[in-house]
Design an enzyme around this catalytic site. Sequence first.
Site, PDB file in Angstrom:
ATOM      1  N   SER A 557      33.520  10.154  64.406  1.00 17.85           N
ATOM      2  CA  SER A 557      33.641   9.027  65.342  1.00 17.85           C
ATOM      3  C   SER A 557      35.083   8.580  65.348  1.00 17.85           C
ATOM      4  CB  SER A 557      32.740   7.866  64.908  1.00 17.85           C
ATOM      5  OG  SER A 557      33.024   6.690  65.653  1.00 17.85           O
ATOM      6  N   TYR A 570      29.205   1.316  58.840  1.00 14.47           N
ATOM      7  CA  TYR A 570      29.305   2.479  59.720  1.00 14.47           C
ATOM      8  C   TYR A 570      30.702   3.095  59.653  1.00 14.47           C
ATOM      9  CZ  TYR A 570      29.160   5.240  64.044  1.00 14.47           C
ATOM     10  OH  TYR A 570      29.211   6.246  64.962  1.00 14.47           O
TER      11      TYR A 570
END
Length: 680
Positions: A557, A570
Amino acid sequence: MSGTPPEVEHLLRRSHALGADPRNTNYAGGNTSAKGVGTDPVTGAPVDLLWVKGSGGDLGTLTEDGLAVLRLDRLRALAGVYPGDDREDEMVAAFDFCGHGRGGAAPSIDTAMHGLLDAAHVDHLHPDSGIALATSADGEKLTAECFGDTVPWVPWRRPGFRLGLDIAAIRAANPQAIGCVLGGHGITAWGRTSAECERNSLHIIRTAEEFIAARFDPARHPFGEPIAEPLPEPERRARAAALAPLLRGLASTDGARVGHFTDAAPVLEFLSRREHPRLAALGTSCPDHFLRTKVRPLVLDLPADAPLDAVAARLRELHADYRADYAAYYARHAESDSPAMRGADPAIVLVPGVGMFSFGADKRTARVAGEFYLNAINVMRGAETVSTYAPIDEREKFRIEYWALEEAKLARLPRPRPLAARVALVTGAGSGIGRAIAERLVAEGACVVVADRDAASATAVAASLGGADRAVPVTVDVTSEAGVTAAFAAAALAFGGVDLVVNNAGLSISKPLLETTAQDWDVQHDVMARGSFLVAREAARTMIEQGLGGDIVYIVSKNGVFAGPNNIAYGATKADQAHQVRLLAAELGPHGIRVNGVNPDGVVRGSGIFAAGWGAQRAAVYGVEEEKLGEYYAQRTLLKREVLPEHVANAVFALTAGDLAHTTGLHIPVDAGVAAAFLR
């Protein structure tokens, strides 16, 4: 079938009925034909035509487009200009000048058999029972005993124009005959109508089955007395999964191959009895068989319960011997104009107590090779029941395997797709990014293991990708060490191993630091940091055992680089994944295993993560409506474009399709340009 001639309608129905039952013929084996009257497209005059299954294809799924259409007068006129047996290959090119209209599919080598026979409908089939008689040492005597004078014997002759002339002459000399047994090969049947032809084909097949069954003596088993029992099923499957990557690597020495495994009862019975080494060494006989199984299989000569390391070492020795023997076989028979040797690796590997492994350029080819060897086992059983198995000799096998016509047929095959013969395992492939990646990899030729903790989603995606020859579902929780190991075992049993793994499974929790619980932290890290580690570790074990290199791709990501708000759990686990890419690239490079990452921005559309609450959480953080989140993400990028699942799939393909073969340890941004996430 509007506009389809009635003869063709009947032909297709008959073909489908015969091809639906493996007792009648094997996959893509045999051919059928019908004769009738059509209209000359130039003169409008009536013209006698032959419709015959073209080269390739399968009887069970035959369509009108798969038929070659020839003028019967021109085809039969070729008998008058036949240049002799030493030049009969030239006749195949002559078929092109016999075409009616556009001619339909490419005519097969068996076209002469159908056209020269004085019968309106003809079937040429490869039933196990018929081949059993055809490969018996006293097959001619047994055929007469089985059928009387209604089914004459035709001595072995390589398929071609001369065989067509021979059968036509036998038909003319035996008006009472309904068909014939072709020595070493199969059967041919005929009839005045399609229904009669089908009845005659089935009569020959079933009569041969009954003839063989009536002579079976349990006290004299055709494969000899038992020498070892198969392993119990759980042990058998576990050992097969452990051996498959090694065998796939060995079978891919001359070119990448996909594997198939079966422990069907007839295979286990054959390998459990004393005569299997002798019979396996004789090889297969029917041309359709050995063109797919090679001249003979590789057979392990150790007990089923031998230590795994000893089995692996022995298989490597046997593989080296097999390659040397195959090269010697080629050298014994090759002539100055023979095609180059295509590869010396086995297509079939037999492991007593475990089962049969088969290999091919794709899953279907591998599976069909195994099915053909199962046919060969049935043939050996039948021949040894009524006589002694006596296949055609090695020289004849070579003449067919390295036939110029077979080489030309192979040359007509379409160019392999970029990921052909590669096996991928994609985690989280039941939806969103993972599904898009699985779809792209299959479209580019890969076989895919669709791994997801949601069994229904994994099953639905695998089915949508074309079924078991292209994709299989596996239910797995990537946080489970045993579950991940089982997923790779399933991949080994389905396709022989794995050489492209995509770490995509994930979830997202968006909370400020003070609201993030230890459980939130653990869940995020268990699924993505721990899960990616477990998957990568098992992938490396498989790839190292195969010895074929490989690719591991992490879907990371931009948050592995960019520090956003309310995202501690996250973002931290994504940073963990990002560094795993670098660490594993450094460690696995010596094994030819490349490890790279893809860093997307928020992929909203089709995302299971966003639909499960992450979208609402991030929308609240940015103060936008949830349905506008994709647009919001797009507007903050340099290109002002929303990132979709297929864009991430494109990056995975770019990393693994070969053009970046010297790239490892790289992270590719797929974020439409987020300056704060630039790699530096």
